[in-house]
Design a protein around this motif. Sequence first.
Motif, PDB file in Angstrom:
ATOM      1  N   VAL A  82       0.803  -1.087  -0.007  1.00  0.00           N
ATOM      2  CA  VAL A  82       0.063  -0.051  -0.016  1.00  0.00           C
ATOM      3  C   VAL A  82       0.935   1.158  -0.016  1.00  0.00           C
ATOM      4  O   VAL A  82       0.632   2.135  -0.908  1.00  0.00           O
ATOM      5  N   GLY A  83       2.118   1.323   0.882  1.00  0.00           N
ATOM      6  CA  GLY A  83       2.902   2.602   0.813  1.00  0.00           C
ATOM      7  C   GLY A  83       3.351   2.536  -0.643  1.00  0.00           C
ATOM      8  O   GLY A  83       3.700   3.661  -0.953  1.00  0.00           O
ATOM      9  N   GLY A  84       3.931   1.483  -1.261  1.00  0.00           N
ATOM     10  CA  GLY A  84       4.476   1.402  -2.442  1.00  0.00           C
ATOM     11  C   GLY A  84       3.623   1.963  -3.631  1.00  0.00           C
ATOM     12  O   GLY A  84       3.964   2.941  -4.338  1.00  0.00           O
ATOM     13  N   ALA A  85       2.383   1.597  -3.565  1.00  0.00           N
ATOM     14  CA  ALA A  85       1.256   2.171  -4.515  1.00  0.00           C
ATOM     15  C   ALA A  85       0.995   3.502  -4.341  1.00  0.00           C
ATOM     16  O   ALA A  85       1.118   4.237  -5.394  1.00  0.00           O
ATOM     17  N   LEU A  86       1.204   3.957  -3.133  1.00  0.00           N
ATOM     18  CA  LEU A  86       0.595   5.703  -2.712  1.00  0.00           C
ATOM     19  C   LEU A  86       2.207   6.135  -3.354  1.00  0.00           C
ATOM     20  O   LEU A  86       1.998   7.356  -3.936  1.00  0.00           O
ATOM     21  N   GLY A  87       3.334   5.830  -2.920  1.00  0.00           N
ATOM     22  CA  GLY A  87       4.558   6.403  -3.380  1.00  0.00           C
ATOM     23  C   GLY A  87       4.767   6.382  -4.882  1.00  0.00           C
ATOM     24  O   GLY A  87       5.225   7.316  -5.359  1.00  0.00           O
ATOM     25  N   ALA A  88       4.299   5.564  -5.545  1.00  0.00           N
ATOM     26  CA  ALA A  88       4.260   5.351  -6.985  1.00  0.00           C
ATOM     27  C   ALA A  88       3.372   6.233  -7.767  1.00  0.00           C
ATOM     28  O   ALA A  88       3.879   6.999  -8.560  1.00  0.00           O
ATOM     29  N   VAL A  89       2.272   6.531  -7.204  1.00  0.00           N
ATOM     30  CA  VAL A  89       1.247   7.634  -7.697  1.00  0.00           C
ATOM     31  C   VAL A  89       1.886   8.808  -7.469  1.00  0.00           C
ATOM     32  O   VAL A  89       1.508   9.617  -8.397  1.00  0.00           O
ATOM     33  N   SER A  90       2.348   9.280  -6.384  1.00  0.00           N
ATOM     34  CA  SER A  90       2.831  10.459  -5.878  1.00  0.00           C
ATOM     35  C   SER A  90       3.912  10.783  -6.926  1.00  0.00           C
ATOM     36  O   SER A  90       4.046  11.838  -7.221  1.00  0.00           O
ATOM     37  N   ARG A  91       4.805   9.687  -7.248  1.00  0.00           N
ATOM     38  CA  ARG A  91       6.181  10.144  -8.088  1.00  0.00           C
ATOM     39  C   ARG A  91       5.525  10.175  -9.283  1.00  0.00           C
ATOM     40  O   ARG A  91       5.828  11.338  -9.971  1.00  0.00           O
ATOM     41  N   PRO A 109      10.609   8.021  16.338  1.00  0.00           N
ATOM     42  CA  PRO A 109      10.224   6.860  17.217  1.00  0.00           C
ATOM     43  C   PRO A 109       8.741   6.296  17.033  1.00  0.00           C
ATOM     44  O   PRO A 109       7.884   6.369  17.742  1.00  0.00           O
ATOM     45  N   ILE A 110       8.871   5.553  15.685  1.00  0.00           N
ATOM     46  CA  ILE A 110       7.508   5.351  15.306  1.00  0.00           C
ATOM     47  C   ILE A 110       7.895   3.494  15.226  1.00  0.00           C
ATOM     48  O   ILE A 110       8.938   2.926  15.357  1.00  0.00           O
ATOM     49  N   GLY A 111       6.994   2.674  15.453  1.00  0.00           N
ATOM     50  CA  GLY A 111       6.897   1.330  15.364  1.00  0.00           C
ATOM     51  C   GLY A 111       7.284   0.494  13.814  1.00  0.00           C
ATOM     52  O   GLY A 111       7.243   1.520  13.075  1.00  0.00           O
ATOM     53  N   SER A 112       7.546  -0.461  13.885  1.00  0.00           N
ATOM     54  CA  SER A 112       7.788  -1.232  12.701  1.00  0.00           C
ATOM     55  C   SER A 112       6.745  -0.976  11.890  1.00  0.00           C
ATOM     56  O   SER A 112       6.820  -1.333  10.378  1.00  0.00           O
ATOM     57  N   THR A 113       5.354  -1.007  11.965  1.00  0.00           N
ATOM     58  CA  THR A 113       4.186  -0.952  11.197  1.00  0.00           C
ATOM     59  C   THR A 113       4.250   0.297  10.406  1.00  0.00           C
ATOM     60  O   THR A 113       4.341   0.122   9.165  1.00  0.00           O
ATOM     61  N   ALA A 114       4.454   1.470  11.119  1.00  0.00           N
ATOM     62  CA  ALA A 114       4.653   2.753  10.371  1.00  0.00           C
ATOM     63  C   ALA A 114       5.885   2.681   9.552  1.00  0.00           C
ATOM     64  O   ALA A 114       5.737   3.185   8.444  1.00  0.00           O
ATOM     65  N   ALA A 115       7.066   2.033   9.991  1.00  0.00           N
ATOM     66  CA  ALA A 115       8.187   1.915   9.233  1.00  0.00           C
ATOM     67  C   ALA A 115       8.142   1.363   8.093  1.00  0.00           C
ATOM     68  O   ALA A 115       8.437   1.711   7.027  1.00  0.00           O
ATOM     69  N   LEU A 116       7.430   0.179   8.009  1.00  0.00           N
ATOM     70  CA  LEU A 116       7.120  -0.661   6.788  1.00  0.00           C
ATOM     71  C   LEU A 116       6.150   0.303   5.834  1.00  0.00           C
ATOM     72  O   LEU A 116       6.517   0.427   4.611  1.00  0.00           O
ATOM     73  N   LEU A 117       5.200   0.926   6.325  1.00  0.00           N
ATOM     74  CA  LEU A 117       4.132   1.735   5.413  1.00  0.00           C
ATOM     75  C   LEU A 117       4.974   2.981   4.759  1.00  0.00           C
ATOM     76  O   LEU A 117       4.942   2.913   3.429  1.00  0.00           O
ATOM     77  N   LEU A 118       5.567   3.690   5.706  1.00  0.00           N
ATOM     78  CA  LEU A 118       5.971   4.941   5.308  1.00  0.00           C
ATOM     79  C   LEU A 118       7.437   4.843   4.875  1.00  0.00           C
ATOM     80  O   LEU A 118       7.936   5.440   3.645  1.00  0.00           O
ATOM     81  N   GLY A 119       8.573   4.218   5.383  1.00  0.00           N
ATOM     82  CA  GLY A 119       9.714   4.078   4.840  1.00  0.00           C
ATOM     83  C   GLY A 119       9.967   2.979   3.884  1.00  0.00           C
ATOM     84  O   GLY A 119      10.254   3.477   2.652  1.00  0.00           O
ATOM     85  N   VAL A 120       9.709   1.728   3.920  1.00  0.00           N
ATOM     86  CA  VAL A 120      10.060   0.699   3.041  1.00  0.00           C
ATOM     87  C   VAL A 120       9.086   0.978   1.779  1.00  0.00           C
ATOM     88  O   VAL A 120       9.512   0.824   0.542  1.00  0.00           O
ATOM     89  N   GLY A 121       7.601   1.191   2.273  1.00  0.00           N
ATOM     90  CA  GLY A 121       6.834   1.267   1.118  1.00  0.00           C
ATOM     91  C   GLY A 121       6.738   2.755   0.371  1.00  0.00           C
ATOM     92  O   GLY A 121       7.140   2.822  -0.661  1.00  0.00           O
ATOM     93  N   PHE A 122       6.402   3.690   0.978  1.00  0.00           N
ATOM     94  CA  PHE A 122       6.071   5.084   0.389  1.00  0.00           C
ATOM     95  C   PHE A 122       7.562   5.456  -0.057  1.00  0.00           C
ATOM     96  O   PHE A 122       7.509   5.854  -1.127  1.00  0.00           O
ATOM     97  N   CYS A 123       8.214   5.910   0.946  1.00  0.00           N
ATOM     98  CA  CYS A 123       9.403   6.478   0.537  1.00  0.00           C
ATOM     99  C   CYS A 123      10.277   5.680  -0.569  1.00  0.00           C
ATOM    100  O   CYS A 123      10.783   6.363  -1.404  1.00  0.00           O
ATOM    101  N   GLY A 124      10.410   4.402  -0.129  1.00  0.00           N
ATOM    102  CA  GLY A 124      11.148   3.424  -1.151  1.00  0.00           C
ATOM    103  C   GLY A 124      10.629   3.686  -2.787  1.00  0.00           C
ATOM    104  O   GLY A 124      11.522   3.524  -3.494  1.00  0.00           O
ATOM    105  N   ALA A 125       9.262   3.569  -2.814  1.00  0.00           N
ATOM    106  CA  ALA A 125       8.799   3.746  -3.966  1.00  0.00           C
ATOM    107  C   ALA A 125       8.561   5.120  -4.699  1.00  0.00           C
ATOM    108  O   ALA A 125       8.768   5.260  -5.858  1.00  0.00           O
ATOM    109  N   PHE A 126       8.406   5.895  -3.576  1.00  0.00           N
ATOM    110  CA  PHE A 126       8.413   7.565  -4.194  1.00  0.00           C
ATOM    111  C   PHE A 126       9.683   7.687  -4.885  1.00  0.00           C
ATOM    112  O   PHE A 126       9.728   8.554  -6.030  1.00  0.00           O
ATOM    113  N   THR A 127      10.782   7.240  -4.231  1.00  0.00           N
ATOM    114  CA  THR A 127      12.227   7.658  -5.119  1.00  0.00           C
ATOM    115  C   THR A 127      12.446   6.451  -5.812  1.00  0.00           C
ATOM    116  O   THR A 127      12.019   5.384  -5.897  1.00  0.00           O
TER     117      THR A 127
END
Lengths: 120, 134
Positions: free
Chosen positions: A14-23, A54-72
């Motif tokens: 889901v983070g990746g889909a949002l990141g790709a669309v934003s890019r 200071p966020i948990g692994s859930t937010a890190a997967l969504l925002l870091g690995v998913g969104f930021c990873g795919a946006f860039t």
Amino acid sequence: MTASPLLATALVGVGGALGAVSRHAVGIRVEGRRSVLVVNALGSFALGAVSAAPIGSTAALLLGVGFCGAFTTFSSFAVGTVRAASETGVRAAATVAASNLAAALAAFLLGSLLVAESVG
Amino acid sequence: MERTPYGFLLVALGGFLGAVARHAVDVGVGRALAASAAGAGPAVLGDPLTGAGTLVTNVAGSFALGLLLTRASSDRLRLFVGTGALSSFTTYSTFVADAVAIGTPAGAWYVAVSYATGFAAAALGLAIGGRDRR
């Protein structure tokens, strides 16, 4: 807290889909290779902030690995740099390669510093 | 096509798959390296593994994108596979984060190796895809 493999997949996807669309939206507004520089700098700033927060692994997967990873993107950057080399010369390509690194690195460090400061 | 809701949907679906595949490779490469380095003990496992998965996805994705952009004839394919999947499979932000995490001087080598292999892969993809074409 560690996310289960299925939840991790859903969060990253889901983070990746949002990141790709934003890019893609940035790519429509900003012409040419500059759009890759813009998303790589913005996304690195965001990842710096996310990784210092200071966020948990859930937010890190969504925002870091998913969104930021795919946006860039590295692949569009690499193909764009190789094409710049053949179309406008090695010097122009070296500028593209160096400016992406400098901008993304500075943005990442700035993002992590700002969040680290405010979290204290 | 690229500005239509359908175009955005293709990018979103590709982005979902690309990000999930990147995460899977990252986890898989991490496990494989950890298993092969198991004799060294857990204390030294962290550092040498940083960035390995990202390097693999960035190089593979750069090759595939070079191939796609010279071969794909339809906008749909470019949006779904290129803008969506391959661009999300590869990542610049994690690449920079890994370089910072590795630290100096090894981080500079990580950047140099990623750039050299990534550009070579993209050039190879473009060359193979462009062969027998205009």
